[in-house]
Structure formats: C-alpha cells, structure tokens
Design a protein around this motif. Structure first.
Motif, PDB file in Angstrom:
ATOM      1  N   ALA A 168      42.153  21.570  18.996  1.00 39.46           N
ATOM      2  CA  ALA A 168      43.364  20.884  18.542  1.00 39.46           C
ATOM      3  C   ALA A 168      43.840  19.778  19.495  1.00 39.46           C
ATOM      4  O   ALA A 168      44.221  18.693  19.026  1.00 39.46           O
ATOM      5  N   SER A 176      43.888  14.470  16.349  1.00 35.32           N
ATOM      6  CA  SER A 176      45.178  14.174  15.723  1.00 35.32           C
ATOM      7  C   SER A 176      45.305  14.986  14.436  1.00 35.32           C
ATOM      8  O   SER A 176      44.309  15.470  13.889  1.00 35.32           O
ATOM      9  N   SER A 177      46.526  15.108  13.963  1.00 37.92           N
ATOM     10  CA  SER A 177      46.741  15.789  12.673  1.00 37.92           C
ATOM     11  C   SER A 177      45.950  15.098  11.576  1.00 37.92           C
ATOM     12  O   SER A 177      45.378  15.748  10.693  1.00 37.92           O
ATOM     13  N   PHE A 216      51.840  19.858  19.036  1.00 38.23           N
ATOM     14  CA  PHE A 216      52.087  20.165  17.616  1.00 38.23           C
ATOM     15  C   PHE A 216      53.349  21.026  17.486  1.00 38.23           C
ATOM     16  O   PHE A 216      53.279  22.194  17.095  1.00 38.23           O
ATOM     17  N   ASP A 219      55.635  21.203  15.386  1.00 39.45           N
ATOM     18  CA  ASP A 219      56.000  21.683  14.045  1.00 39.45           C
ATOM     19  C   ASP A 219      55.159  22.872  13.594  1.00 39.45           C
ATOM     20  O   ASP A 219      55.423  23.436  12.527  1.00 39.45           O
ATOM     21  N   SER A 220      54.151  23.217  14.367  1.00 40.11           N
ATOM     22  CA  SER A 220      53.286  24.340  13.977  1.00 40.11           C
ATOM     23  C   SER A 220      53.768  25.638  14.604  1.00 40.11           C
ATOM     24  O   SER A 220      54.348  25.649  15.688  1.00 40.11           O
ATOM     25  N   VAL A 271      48.004  25.333  13.549  1.00 44.32           N
ATOM     26  CA  VAL A 271      47.600  23.919  13.554  1.00 44.32           C
ATOM     27  C   VAL A 271      46.387  23.745  12.629  1.00 44.32           C
ATOM     28  O   VAL A 271      46.333  22.829  11.796  1.00 44.32           O
TER      29      VAL A 271
END
Length: 428
Positions: free
Chosen positions: A204, A208-209, A245, A247-248, A254
C-alpha cells in the motif's frame, strides 16, 4: 506412457487442523506412484499394484527416503536473489538501502534471464516445484522469468510490480502504465503452458489509491489471475499506511476498498493482524503467505498461525527471498516451528508439511492440480533422503514414528536432503 516410482509415500488429503489427524494424510510404507503423461494415475500399496503392471514397465525404486509432493512457495522475490543476507535493517530501511538498487538492474532482459535461471535452479534443488513470485516494476523482469520457467516446464506464477509513489523514480510506473503493462503481460503469459499471472502492487505505501483501484479493475476483468502483495509485516509500515490512507479502517481495508480480496489473492506476512482483518480474509477466501525466515531476519514479529486458523484463513509457507535467508522449504519449516514456540504454541510436523504442500496449493487455488497425489494432479514430486548427512542418519536410527521422522526432516533438513526433484513425472 507410464512412469512408475516405488518407495515410502506421503501426501495430504486435508488440513490436520480441521480433521482427525489420521484422516488428513495417506502414508504408505512401500507404495507405488503411477504416472501417465505427466499426471498422477494411481497411488497405492506396491504389493497390490505391482501385479497389475506390464512386466516390461521399468519401476524406479527410491529406498531410504520419502516420496512426497513438491514444495510450494507462496511468496518469494526472484530479483532479490543476489542481495540475500544484507545486514542490519528492518523492513523500510532494508527496501531503500538494498532492495531498490538491486531491482533497478531488471530493466535488462538478459540480466533477468540469468538471475531467473539461477533462482529456479536453487528452488528445484531445494525441492520447491511451484512458487508465487514477485518480479520488478519492469515488464522485462516478467518476460525473463516466464521464458526460463516455460523452458523448464514449471508451474509458476509471477507478476510485474506496481509502484507509483514513495519509491525511486527509476522504479516508478503510473496507475495507467502499470495497468497497460500488466494487461499486456496477462495476454502474453497467463495460462500459457503451466504459467499464470499475478497482479502485483508492491504494498500500500508505494501505491496510490488510483493505482490500487486500477489493479482492482484489472482483477475484475481477469478473474482467473492472482493478486499478490504485502500486508501488515512491520509495525512502522502499518503506522505509515494509517498516515497515508486516513480514510481506511486499517491496512487490509486499503486493499478491500479497491476490491483486491478474493480466492486468488495472496497477502504476504500478516504478522500483525486484528481479528476483524482475519475474519475478512477468511470470508473472502483470501490467503496469507507465512514467511518465518524473513519475519525473524527483519525483526518483523511472530505470525499468529492459530489466529489465522480460527478464522479459516488459507495459509501457505513463503521463503520470501531475499529477506528470507534460505531457498529450502525444510529450513523454512524449522524457522516456522520456532516462531510458534516463541508464541508458546505448538506447530506439529504434520501441520508443517501440510502447509508446505497441500496447504500451499489451496492458498493458490490449485488444489487438485498440484499439492498431493490425487488422480489427475500434475506429477511434481520430490524424494527426501533420510541419510543425506551423518547427523540425520544417526538421529533417524532412533525413530519409531512417522511424526518423528517428519519432525527430524524439518529440524535438520535442507537442500542436501532433497535426493530428487521431478516435474510432470520426469526427474530433472
């Protein structure tokens, strides 16, 4: 075309952690392995099967050893072969100081082929007949690996690494170029002979996302390929993922958000997992590659095998060359036993050999194809030598049970104890 091998035979039918021990394996003191066109035709007692064979069939008799399915390595980096045993760092520093500079060389196809040739020879010498393998970010690294594996008629899985952030410029791709390169490699190599492809985001922090989402898209478009990455190996790494990350809900999430979990998804390490993460891995039929040699060498931690078993997570062994310090699955079993001892938990020799064979096959969704001697399976098998070294020879003289023999093989064994390796029934 029949090939027939005689000797002491062992293979697993089920996970010893889930069924009664005696139902988990088949052991024949004097057995026959009958192979037709590279596939297992029959296995059974020599006394029963010999009379059924034509008198002109040559029977190869392996004495003083154990015939079993080839070992399966569920996580290894072929480009790190020449940097094995690099001193003194934990994961993140080790990647920066040693790994990335070595991986740079794999833009050269010929360099890749030379290393792949050496790497695969080392694996086969150690009795490993199938592996799930990291390439580098370069397409050439995968072309090199697969071209050598194909010549050797091996069942191998490999993929191009995806990295578009937090890595050197010379090892970086983009979300789109990584997708395009991987797609081209899938079309070229996946299911060609015995080769299969793995979509391979490094981990991860280097993706990138957007890149992870493109990997998820590629996986949805090609449901028969693999997903191969790293998960929760090191505490500093986990903290870094949480920063990158926010928001995960943790490291696994992720990957989950990008739809990367599933039956052919293999996550290396999983040393520091929460119960909820193990539950999610179990629900999605994802697998963990347990890499004890590497975990000890980099000081990453002690894998919680019982936690994985509790949540029915598929587990196989990985050598994780080059953080792992041995190609030998026997030596890896030795390290695995010790990690569980340090957790005050027992790891039986039956469980160890199951994880190195059928367990690895199930982790790779290859049950019935490799991993045991079921009818129609590919005849990749090895012969382990009880007398390869004076110490093992002497220790074996005091053995009374199969469990003791297996434990001694796993504690004292290494490449020297692999007498023969066979691919599709042929001794190589």
């Amino acid at each position: 075309m029949l090939k027939v091998y005689r000797g002491e035979l062992l293979h697993f039918l089920a996970d010893p952690a889930k069924v009664e021990l005696e139902d988990s394996y088949q052991y024949i003191e004097d057995g026959l392995l009958i192979i037709k066109n590279g596939l297992i035709e029959q296995v059974g007692e020599a006394s029963e099967l010999l009379p059924t064979l034509d008198s002109n069939i040559d029977v190869v008799h392996y004495e003083n050893g154990l015939i079993m399915p080839g070992f399966i390595d569920t996580h290894v980096h072929y480009p790190q072969t020449e940097m094995i045993a690099s001193y003194g760092e934990q994961l993140l520093e080790w990647l920066e100081n040693y790994t990335f500079p070595f991986e740079r060389k794999f833009s050269d196809l010929e360099h890749g082929k030379k290393v792949a040739e050496f790497f695969l020879t080392q694996l086969l010498d150690a009795g490993t007949t199938t592996a799930l393998v990291f390439g580098t970010v370069h397409k050439e690294s995968v072309d090199a690996f697969f071209s050598v594996a194909q010549q050797k008629k091996l069942r191998m899985i490999c993929g191009k690494v995806l990295m578009d952030q937090n890595c050197p410029d010379y090892l970086s791709d983009t979300a789109q170029s990584g997708y395009d390169d991987s797609k081209a490699l899938i079309e070229k190599w996946h299911k060609k002979d015995r080769l299969q492809y793995a979509i391979t985001p490094r981990f991860a922090p280097t993706c990138s996302s957007e890149q992870l989402n493109k990997a998820g898209q590629l996986l949805a478009e090609n449901p028969s390929v693999y997903l191969h990455t790293h998960l929760s190996e090191n505490k500093d790494e986990i903290a870094w993922v949480n920063e990158l990350f926010p928001d995960s809900d943790g490291y696994l999430d992720v990957y989950d958000k990008s739809k990367l979990l599933g039956r052919r998804s293999v996550f290396a390490h999983g040393v520091h997992l929460h119960d909820s993460e193990c539950q999610r891995l179990g629900e999605t039929d994802s697998a963990i590659a347990f890499c004890p040699s590497s975990n000890l060498f980099l000081g990453s931690g002690l894998f919680n095998l019982q936690q994985a078993q509790k949540f029915d997570v598929n587990v196989g062994y990985g050598t994780d060359i080059g953080a792992g310090t041995t190609f030998s699955m026997l030596s890896t079993l030795n390290e695995g036993y010790k990690t569980q001892q340090l957790r005050s938990e027992k790891l039986s020799p039956f469980q160890s050999f199951y994880l190195a064979t059928l367990g690895g096959a199930i982790a790779l969704d290859l049950e019935g194809t490799i991993g045991n001697f079921s009818k129609g399976a590919e005849a990749d098998f090895i012969v382990l030598d009880y007398h390869a070294t004076p110490l093992m020879d002497r220790r074996m003289q005091h053995c009374t049970h199969l469990s003791e023999k297996l434990f001694i093989l796993s504690m004292l064994g290494d490449e020297r104890h692999v007498k023969a390796t066979h691919i599709m029934g042929e001794r190589i």
